[in-house]
Design a protein around this motif. Structure first.
Motif, PDB file in Angstrom:
ATOM      1  N   VAL A   1       1.835 -10.312  -3.039  1.00 13.53           N
ATOM      2  CA  VAL A   1       1.076 -10.713  -4.226  1.00 13.53           C
ATOM      3  C   VAL A   1      -0.383 -10.312  -4.067  1.00 13.53           C
ATOM      4  O   VAL A   1      -0.997  -9.782  -5.000  1.00 13.53           O
ATOM      5  CB  VAL A   1       1.213 -12.225  -4.469  1.00 13.53           C
ATOM      6  CG1 VAL A   1       0.223 -12.691  -5.522  1.00 13.53           C
ATOM      7  CG2 VAL A   1       2.636 -12.564  -4.871  1.00 13.53           C
ATOM      8  N   LEU A   2      -0.962 -10.566  -2.905  1.00 14.03           N
ATOM      9  CA  LEU A   2      -2.342 -10.195  -2.675  1.00 14.03           C
ATOM     10  C   LEU A   2      -2.537  -8.679  -2.753  1.00 14.03           C
ATOM     11  O   LEU A   2      -3.545  -8.191  -3.278  1.00 14.03           O
ATOM     12  CB  LEU A   2      -2.838 -10.734  -1.346  1.00 14.03           C
ATOM     13  CG  LEU A   2      -2.998 -12.247  -1.248  1.00 14.03           C
ATOM     14  CD1 LEU A   2      -3.385 -12.654   0.171  1.00 14.03           C
ATOM     15  CD2 LEU A   2      -3.999 -12.765  -2.247  1.00 14.03           C
ATOM     16  N   HIS A   3      -1.603  -7.922  -2.250  1.00 14.71           N
ATOM     17  CA  HIS A   3      -1.673  -6.462  -2.315  1.00 14.71           C
ATOM     18  C   HIS A   3      -1.552  -6.001  -3.770  1.00 14.71           C
ATOM     19  O   HIS A   3      -2.239  -5.077  -4.192  1.00 14.71           O
ATOM     20  CB  HIS A   3      -0.568  -5.846  -1.457  1.00 14.71           C
ATOM     21  CG  HIS A   3      -0.570  -4.348  -1.480  1.00 14.71           C
ATOM     22  ND1 HIS A   3      -1.559  -3.627  -0.859  1.00 14.71           N
ATOM     23  CD2 HIS A   3       0.261  -3.468  -2.049  1.00 14.71           C
ATOM     24  CE1 HIS A   3      -1.312  -2.335  -1.043  1.00 14.71           C
ATOM     25  NE2 HIS A   3      -0.206  -2.212  -1.776  1.00 14.71           N
ATOM     26  N   PHE A   4      -0.713  -6.654  -4.537  1.00 12.27           N
ATOM     27  CA  PHE A   4      -0.501  -6.298  -5.934  1.00 12.27           C
ATOM     28  C   PHE A   4      -1.747  -6.507  -6.781  1.00 12.27           C
ATOM     29  O   PHE A   4      -2.070  -5.710  -7.663  1.00 12.27           O
ATOM     30  CB  PHE A   4       0.677  -7.102  -6.518  1.00 12.27           C
ATOM     31  CG  PHE A   4       0.974  -6.785  -7.952  1.00 12.27           C
ATOM     32  CD1 PHE A   4       1.585  -5.593  -8.300  1.00 12.27           C
ATOM     33  CD2 PHE A   4       0.631  -7.687  -8.946  1.00 12.27           C
ATOM     34  CE1 PHE A   4       1.860  -5.296  -9.614  1.00 12.27           C
ATOM     35  CE2 PHE A   4       0.888  -7.394 -10.272  1.00 12.27           C
ATOM     36  CZ  PHE A   4       1.510  -6.201 -10.610  1.00 12.27           C
ATOM     37  N   ILE A   5      -2.506  -7.608  -6.500  1.00 10.05           N
ATOM     38  CA  ILE A   5      -3.694  -7.880  -7.311  1.00 10.05           C
ATOM     39  C   ILE A   5      -4.939  -7.199  -6.766  1.00 10.05           C
ATOM     40  O   ILE A   5      -6.006  -7.296  -7.344  1.00 10.05           O
ATOM     41  CB  ILE A   5      -3.943  -9.397  -7.477  1.00 10.05           C
ATOM     42  CG1 ILE A   5      -4.180 -10.071  -6.132  1.00 10.05           C
ATOM     43  CG2 ILE A   5      -2.807 -10.050  -8.235  1.00 10.05           C
ATOM     44  CD1 ILE A   5      -4.573 -11.523  -6.248  1.00 10.05           C
ATOM     45  N   GLY A   6      -4.802  -6.473  -5.655  1.00 14.34           N
ATOM     46  CA  GLY A   6      -5.902  -5.647  -5.175  1.00 14.34           C
ATOM     47  C   GLY A   6      -6.706  -6.184  -4.026  1.00 14.34           C
ATOM     48  O   GLY A   6      -7.779  -5.670  -3.737  1.00 14.34           O
ATOM     49  N   TYR A   7      -6.247  -7.192  -3.333  1.00 10.28           N
ATOM     50  CA  TYR A   7      -6.966  -7.696  -2.158  1.00 10.28           C
ATOM     51  C   TYR A   7      -6.494  -7.028  -0.909  1.00 10.28           C
ATOM     52  O   TYR A   7      -5.463  -6.625  -0.687  1.00 10.28           O
ATOM     53  CB  TYR A   7      -6.787  -9.222  -2.034  1.00 10.28           C
ATOM     54  CG  TYR A   7      -7.681  -9.994  -2.955  1.00 10.28           C
ATOM     55  CD1 TYR A   7      -9.008 -10.219  -2.606  1.00 10.28           C
ATOM     56  CD2 TYR A   7      -7.217 -10.490  -4.158  1.00 10.28           C
ATOM     57  CE1 TYR A   7      -9.832 -10.930  -3.449  1.00 10.28           C
ATOM     58  CE2 TYR A   7      -8.035 -11.184  -5.009  1.00 10.28           C
ATOM     59  CZ  TYR A   7      -9.342 -11.410  -4.655  1.00 10.28           C
ATOM     60  OH  TYR A   7     -10.154 -12.110  -5.472  1.00 10.28           O
TER      61      TYR A   7
END
Length: 67
Positions: A61-67
């Motif tokens: 999820v974090l990778h998906f939102i750009g973190y």
């Protein structure tokens, strides 16, 4: 302070409502809170093992939102 011999202990561990603490009861009872806690611990351990195996929902999820 007086101590009791171990043979005087109750045979079933009871909670405030006088029912076995391990009984699987529905509703807002002390037994339900114990079972909720047990299931939460099992779920946390399952997620931890899943994460250690490389399948991290949080990381995805974090990778998906750009973190």
């Amino acid at each position: 302070m007086q101590t009791r011999p171990s043979t005087d202990l109750p045979t079933v561990a009871t909670e405030y409502n006088g029912v076995d603490r391990n009984a699987f009861l529905f509703g807002s009872t002390p037994q339900a809170e114990l079972w909720n806690g047990r299931f939460a611990m099992i779920g946390f351990l399952a997620y931890l093992l899943w994460d250690l195996a490389g399948y991290s929902v949080l990381r995805d999820v974090l990778h998906f939102i750009g973190y």
